[in-house]
Design an enzyme around this catalytic site. Structure first.
Site, PDB file in Angstrom:
ATOM      1  CD  GLU A 188      21.212  33.837  25.263  1.00  0.00           C
ATOM      2  OE1 GLU A 188      21.690  33.413  26.329  1.00  0.00           O
ATOM      3  OE2 GLU A 188      20.574  34.891  25.181  1.00  0.00           O
ATOM      4  CG  ASP A 349      25.117  35.838  31.949  1.00  0.00           C
ATOM      5  OD1 ASP A 349      25.715  35.779  30.864  1.00  0.00           O
ATOM      6  OD2 ASP A 349      23.939  35.510  32.102  1.00  0.00           O
ATOM      7  CG  ASP A 463      19.236  40.511  24.189  1.00  0.00           C
ATOM      8  OD1 ASP A 463      19.845  40.257  25.235  1.00  0.00           O
ATOM      9  OD2 ASP A 463      19.820  40.783  23.114  1.00  0.00           O
TER      10      ASP A 463
END
Lengths: 531, 240
Positions: A188, A349, A463
């Site tokens: 992240e 991503d 996650d």
């Protein structure tokens, strides 16, 4: 020397989802979708460019959970079975759409699925190999990521827990790619001061942060995000360029929302007659995406026109040209302020490309071809190549930050998920304590310690916290967090009381089998000194 | 008979509800600007209910189910969430509670109220009395975590968990680790040899939070479904 450098970075990650106890586990489909729609299409593009002699430098981070899943025999077997079903559906779809404007799209899906099977089998089902092949050829630089995508800033209460995430990642990377990773994708993009010192202990040279991670550093960075800074530890931090991000990411302004592009949300898994689609959705009758989508975005309303692959492809070429044009202008403008070539870091991503933005891989191919053939201002680099060319950089400590909503740690620490930390931190403390107490464990005890470490790592995946805070599939995320923590606590108790239940241990080893070569000693307090 | 039973159980239930939702009187000796969590100011609540001994074990939160609520260790952990907010969680062991009783009397625990004392220790070598700013947060007896609005980026904080005695004294039970809130803007520090170039920053039309997780959230809001992604894969979940 070019006026500027462009570092495209693709971060590929999926949480470790593997359920041998279920024949058809819904969440395992994340991996099937990503392989079919993202990883293989991206590899196709990269191999085609290489075959055509187009020079390029691309950076890809492959997270250890993803690498572990891509090399897992059971998941590989299940992917082929999944392809069987999809190919059967593709044949039916070719008949069903005959004579309709959707037919050409349906034929394309059938072709792609056959290609996926060929590709997958050509590499003996191991998709890590083609990535390694491209790295060995000098086209790719492969970064690692924290072992299970743990959110490092929120683990810094016990730095040894962060060390274990980093060490396990580096070891896993070395095992699969035969070399040490030079850079790490911080999960992240989450950084907090202190993390860099741990990265240095494991030989990592650089990481990426979000824009404000660099801009709001302890000292004003002279070149903003257009040059890296060195943390006082000597590890380089590269900041994300906001403009190139916005063009690709933004739901409203970004390329992926163009009306010619394929509509993600119209999938026959949801649209078609239940009896027809039943064999291809979840066996419990839950409707899921199949990947067969026939409409283009068309406009802001619900009315959708049929997708036209050629028009979408033209649009991808236009957007690639536009992206390059904007970067050239950016570099032109910024060069006046800098004593060195401008560096533009554009991280995305990987799963954006192909899966969500169906034409993303085409866009990337057009972009790389244009960069190689149509201009001279910009050159593609990887972060470590840039550091070789520009070894002198300003020193400052980046700002604690992430690329999540609001830019700090709130997404991973809010009312929906704050309860996990009292358990995760405690488990981290206890794991360190166990490893310190028993540095020379062998046999059953060593196996139990290793499995305890694996369970802890799996519980730490960012996650789960992310899913809890965004509000869909929450039960699964909660269940995984609790399950791994409970497994950890039970193993710890058994180890402490010297009554390890071998049957249960073997069950856990088979089920949560990530990192076969995991060594619990990475949790030892004096471990850092060894590095 | 039935009526009597009904009345009794109603009264019991009512007492329980009132007790559960009663908020402790706020400990008021220092300024407490910008608290984020809702704080009841109705001090009368305390007088309306008869004093009943408070449960030592807080009820388990349903979301955690099978994980232990307590691990039997004393700990107070502080985390910096963003430039304005901290998060603290804690556990006070029975042994620590007993110690408290030994020193301040057997009734002291019931008569005192839990509170957090937040210290801004930016730029000081904290010795307990030299904080830049101190404020207290009154807590519910069962609370074991708190989101704290401090409102100041790039400041260092630590907190004490303690009990406020009826005479107003704050008795520390646990002290947290030290954290620093992240910066929320450009640093004032510009090295002499590194010049500051205005134009470079003007070209940055930057807005925090345009990363992947954000797009995922936006899309989830739009479709009630999260597409496959780094931290957020795509299928609507279903507990099996």
């Amino acid at each position: 020397m070019p006026k500027g450098y462009l570092a495209l970075v693709l971060h590929a990650h999926l949480p470790y989802v593997r359920h041998p106890e279920h024949e058809n586990f819904l969440e395992e489909r994340w991996l099937w979708e990503a392989i079919t729609e993202t990883y293989i299409p991206l590899l196709d593009v990269l191999q085609r460019l290489r075959a055509d002699g187009i020079p390029y430098r691309l950076t890809v981070s492959l997270s250890p959970p993803l690498v572990s899943m891509l090399t897992d025999g059971l998941l590989q077997e299940r992917y082929l079975r999944h392809l069987d079903r999809l190919q059967e559906l593709a044949e039916k779809e070719e008949h069903r759409t005959y004579g309709s404007p959707a037919h050409v799209t349906a034929l394309g899906y059938g072709r792609h699925l056959r290609h996926c099977r060929d590709f997958f089998c050509r590499y003996d089902r191991n998709l890590v190999r083609p990535f390694k092949e491209l790295e060995d050829a000098g086209c790719l630089e492969i970064m690692t990521c924290a072992a299970t995508h743990g959110y490092l800033p929120l683990m810094m209460v016990r730095p040894q827990a962060v060390r274990a995430q980093v060490e396990t990642a580096v070891t896993t990377h070395r095992g699969h790619f035969g070399r040490d990773p030079r850079g790490i994708w911080l999960p992240e993009c989450a950084y907090a001061p202190g993390v860099d010192q741990i990265l240095r202990e494991y030989g990592l040279k650089y990481f990426l942060t979000d824009t404000h991670g660099i801009l709001y550093a302890s000292h004003r960075p002279r070149f903003g995000v257009f040059a890296p800074i060195y943390c006082p530890s000597g590890v380089a931090a590269f900041g994300r360029d906001p403009e190139s991000s916005r063009q690709v990411w933004s739901v409203r302004e970004g390329y992926p929302g163009d009306y010619e592009y394929r509509e993600y949300y119209r999938d026959i898994g949801f649209d078609l007659d239940y009896d027809y689609i039943r064999p291809y959705i979840h066996p419990d009758g839950i409707r899921v995406s199949t990947g067969f989508k026939y409409y283009r975005i068309t406009g802001p309303h619900n009315h959708k026109e049929y997708y036209e692959p050629d028009r979408a492809r033209e649009k991808a070429a236009v957007h690639a040209g536009n992206f390059m044009f904007n970067r050239q202008h950016q570099v032109e403008y910024l060069a006046g302020f800098m004593d060195r070539p401008v560096l533009i870091v554009a991280p995305y991503d990987a799963e954006l490309f192909g899966h969500w933005w169906f034409e993303g891989p085409q866009w990337l191919e057009f972009l790389i071809r244009k960069l190689a053939c149509d201009q001279k201002d910009l050159e593609m680099v990887t972060p470590s190549l840039y550091l070789e060319r520009q070894p002198t950089n300003q020193v400052a400590t980046p700002c604690s930050s992430s690329w999540g909503n609001k830019g700090y740690h709130e997404v991973w620490l809010c009312a929906a998920n704050d309860w996990i930390y009292r358990h995760l931190h405690l488990a981290g403390d206890r794991m360190v304590e166990l490893a310190d107490e028993r540095p020379f464990a062998t046999g059953l005890e060593e196996r139990a310690l290793n499995q305890a470490g694996r369970e802890l790592l799996l519980a730490q995946a960012s996650d789960w916290a992310f899913i809890m805070s965004t509000g869909t599939m929450i039960p699964y995320a909660i269940r995984r967090t609790k399950e791994h923590l409970r497994n950890f606590l039970r193993l710890r108790e058994e180890i402490k009381e010297n009554r390890i239940d071998e049957g249960h241990l073997a069950h856990l080893e088979g089920r949560n089998n990530i990192f076969p070569h995991f060594d619990y000693r990475c949790y030892r307090t004096d471990r850092a000194a060894a590095h | 008979m039935t009526l009597l039973l009904l009345f009794l159980s109603l009264a019991l239930a009512l007492t329980y509800v009132v007790l559960r939702f009663r908020r402790p009187p706020v400990t008021a000796e220092k300024a407490r600007p910008g608290r984020g969590q809702p704080q009841a100011m109705e001090e009368f609540a305390a007088e309306l209910v008869p004093e009943v001994s408070v449960r030592r074990e807080p009820p388990p939160a349903p979301a955690e189910g099978e994980l232990p609520r307590r691990y039997g260790t004393d700990r107070l952990i502080l985390m910096a969430r963003d430039p304005a907010w901290l998060f603290a969680y804690w556990e006070v062991s029975a042994a620590r509670q007993d110690d408290f009783g030994r020193v301040y009397g057997p009734q002291a625990w019931q008569e005192s109220r839990p509170a957090l004392r937040v210290y801004d220790v930016t730029g000081v070598d904290f010795d307990g009395g030299n904080a830049q700013r101190v404020f207290d947060i009154g807590l519910h007896e069962a609370a074991d975590n708190w989101h704290i609005n401090v409102g100041t980026p790039d400041h260092a904080f630590l907190v004490d968990l303690g009990r406020v005695l009826p005479d107003g004294r704050f008795i520390t039970l646990l002290r947290s680790n030290l954290v620093q809130t992240p910066r929320a803007g450009l640093s004032d520090r510009t090295d002499e040899q590194w010049m500051w170039i205005e134009g470079l920053y003007r070209s940055l039309r930057y807005q925090v939070g345009t990363g992947s997780p954000l797009i995922v959230e936006e899309m989830a809001a739009r479709a009630g479904e999260i597409p496959l992604n780094v931290s957020s894969p795509s299928f609507p979940g279903k507990e099996r």
